[in-house]
Scaffold this active site. Structure first.
Site, mmCIF file in Angstrom:
data_model
loop_
_atom_site.group_PDB
_atom_site.id
_atom_site.type_symbol
_atom_site.label_atom_id
_atom_site.label_comp_id
_atom_site.label_asym_id
_atom_site.label_seq_id
_atom_site.Cartn_x
_atom_site.Cartn_y
_atom_site.Cartn_z
ATOM 1 N N GLU A 135 -3.991 34.650 37.452
ATOM 2 C CA GLU A 135 -4.353 33.645 38.455
ATOM 3 C C GLU A 135 -3.613 32.369 38.114
ATOM 4 O O GLU A 135 -2.719 32.356 37.258
ATOM 5 C CB GLU A 135 -5.872 33.436 38.496
ATOM 6 C CG GLU A 135 -6.485 33.010 37.178
ATOM 7 C CD GLU A 135 -7.994 32.807 37.267
ATOM 8 O OE1 GLU A 135 -8.556 32.801 38.368
ATOM 9 O OE2 GLU A 135 -8.613 32.633 36.185
ATOM 10 N N ASP A 193 -8.429 22.921 34.991
ATOM 11 C CA ASP A 193 -7.324 23.308 35.881
ATOM 12 C C ASP A 193 -6.363 22.149 36.137
ATOM 13 O O ASP A 193 -6.056 21.831 37.304
ATOM 14 C CB ASP A 193 -7.881 23.797 37.231
ATOM 15 C CG ASP A 193 -8.956 24.857 37.091
ATOM 16 O OD1 ASP A 193 -8.872 25.668 36.149
ATOM 17 O OD2 ASP A 193 -9.875 24.881 37.942
HETATM 18 O O1 FUB Z 1 -11.710 26.488 38.106
HETATM 19 C C1 FUB Z 1 -12.092 27.667 38.772
HETATM 20 C C2 FUB Z 1 -11.161 28.769 38.408
HETATM 21 O O2 FUB Z 1 -11.173 28.985 37.030
HETATM 22 C C3 FUB Z 1 -9.719 28.502 38.722
HETATM 23 O O3 FUB Z 1 -9.420 28.634 40.052
HETATM 24 C C4 FUB Z 1 -9.082 29.494 37.847
HETATM 25 O O4 FUB Z 1 -7.720 29.336 37.702
HETATM 26 C C5 FUB Z 1 -9.883 29.331 36.576
HETATM 27 O O5 FUB Z 1 -9.412 28.286 35.788
#
Ligand code: FUB
Length: 442
Positions: free
Chosen positions: A203, A32
């Site tokens: 997301e 991320d």
């Molecule tokens: O790293 C945890 C989660 O996985 C993140 O919040 C999402 O965007 C995905 O990458």
């Protein structure tokens, strides 16, 4: 090796410098990545995936803290260590291991780290988003006692517009946006859904501005796993118009992708992640970087993920040719050196004659190199030719490899010493398989 080089090498080791192509962070998992430019340096604020110490998260994301990394070359990254850890945040449920994707921005000389986590207390569930504040990009960061009121979700991204107004975006039951107060720790408006995005799971919003256009970029499940996609608009609050995919879903490995897009020294870069060091478990990921460019109308050109990544590799460093730019369509494979510990890195295996790979952007500088060193292995013996590419490509060296089952460090003459930045072509001319760990000029 002269004294100056030894001192430099010692200083780099002391500061925790990591040398890299892709993935760029090579001694721990990282995911991320939000990349920001502060004071002429690129800083990466990633999540820090770890194998879970608690049973309930053995098959899920597990993160206890954040590190920050900085670089001016984009190939050598300094790890500034832990900047915030779960149990020092007053509102976070202790040992919840849910310090997910963060962001960091600078306003009026203060650095604001935004991060999601699990709140503690009766009746509190899911994720909130909190802020920690510092005087320097590498901290120390002091967390606020409570999360930002009014936000329930993950993956915060903050845009400070050219007029100084700040906006926060996040995901969780769709994508939301709100204005931030000048304090940067409270909402100045009610959250509203982001308009104009396609259907399907989304997301990880990352929003940036270029030439008066706002780019709303996001991981998006179009088919099986996450692509990176984007929409464009004329206002930071939207509405946005969907444009398409920046990076296709990965054919193997990692269900998630999560990214940021940053301009540095006139070039745009895509920071994203893949599970390079954890092929069997895609919740332990690693940050990668590739170049990104725009069409004349402002739309984004698709980015093809590469192992070579970005940046120039000094010829006198170990050149990890398994991080290739191009590879022959048959007869070369890339394997872990030690499958039991992927962090040991990779090797390139040339299975037979007339197989090759190309590694771009090696800087030979102005002082001619004299020797080629290489770590190689071939049970039956082999021969590797190393040359520069292009019309004026020349043979730099021939490596004759004696039969042995052991990795061997060879030291060979240079036939021609190039100068400046060159692309290297490594070619196997013997019939038997040859493995190369690295090459290095002296
Ligand atoms: O790293 C945890 C989660 O996985 C993140 O919040 C999402 O965007 C995905 O990458």
């Amino acid at each position: 090796m002269n004294t100056r080089f030894l001192l430099l090498a010692a200083a780099m080791t002391a500061a925790g410098v990591l040398q890299a192509q892709n993935p760029v962070i090579r001694d721990q998992f990282s995911a991320d990545p939000t990349a920001r430019v502060f004071d002429g340096k690129v800083y990466i604020y990633p999540s820090h995936d770890i194998p879970s110490p608690v049973d309930r998260l053995k098959e899920w994301f597990c993160m206890a803290d954040y590190h920050v990394f900085s670089s001016t070359s984009l190939t050598d990254w300094t790890d500034h260590g832990v900047i915030l850890t779960q149990n020092e945040v007053p509102w976070v449920q202790p040992d919840s291991y849910s310090m997910w994707a963060p962001d960091c921005v600078c306003k009026d000389g203060k650095y604001y780290l935004y991060f999601p986590s699990t709140p503690k207390g009766e009746g509190r569930r899911g994720f909130n988003i909190g802020v920690a504040v510092a005087d320097h990009p590498e901290g120390p960061f002091t967390p606020e006692t409570e999360p930002i009121a009014g936000i329930f979700g993950i993956d915060p991204c903050v845009l400070i517009d050219t007029d100084g107004e700040a906006y926060i975006y996040w995901s969780g039951r769709g994508m939301s946006v709100a204005r931030l107060k000048p304090t940067m720790t409270e909402l100045a408006s009610e959250p509203v859904p982001v308009q104009g995005l396609p259907d399907g799971f989304k997301e990880g919003p990352y929003v940036f501005k270029r030439k008066d256009k706002y780019y709303f970029t996001f991981p998006w499940v179009q088919d099986k796993t996450e692509t990176l996609a984007y929409a464009m608009g004329d206002s930071p609050m939207g509405p946005f118009t969907f444009q398409g995919v920046i990076m296709d879903e990965s054919p193997v490995g990692c269900w998630t992708n999560h990214h940021s897009i940053t301009e540095y020294n006139g070039q745009w870069y895509l920071f994203y992640h893949h599970n390079d060091y954890s092929p069997q478990f895609d919740k332990n990921r690693s940050v990668r970087i590739d170049s990104l460019s725009f069409n004349a109308d402002g739309t984004i050109r698709k980015v093809r993920p590469t192992l070579r990544g970005v940046g120039v590799t000094p010829a006198r460093n170990r050149i990890q040719v398994d991080r290739y730019t191009a590879i022959s369509p048959y007869g070369v494979t890339i394997d872990y050196l030690n499958p039991a510990n992927p962090f040991d890195g990779w090797q390139a295996l040339f299975l037979r004659a007339d197989t090759w790979l190309v590694y771009n952007s090696v800087d030979f500088g102005a002082i001619p190199v004299k020797r080629l060193k290489a770590r190689v292995r071939s049970e039956k013996g082999g021969e590797i030719i190393l040359r520069t590419t292009g019309d004026k490509g020349v043979i730099l060296s021939r490596l004759l490899i004696e039969p042995t089952e052991q990795w061997t460090d060879l030291d060979t003459d240079i036939l021609h010493a190039p100068s400046g930045v060159q692309n290297l072509r490594v070619e196997s001319v013997g019939q038997a398989p040859v493995a190369i760990d690295w090459l290095c000029f002296e």
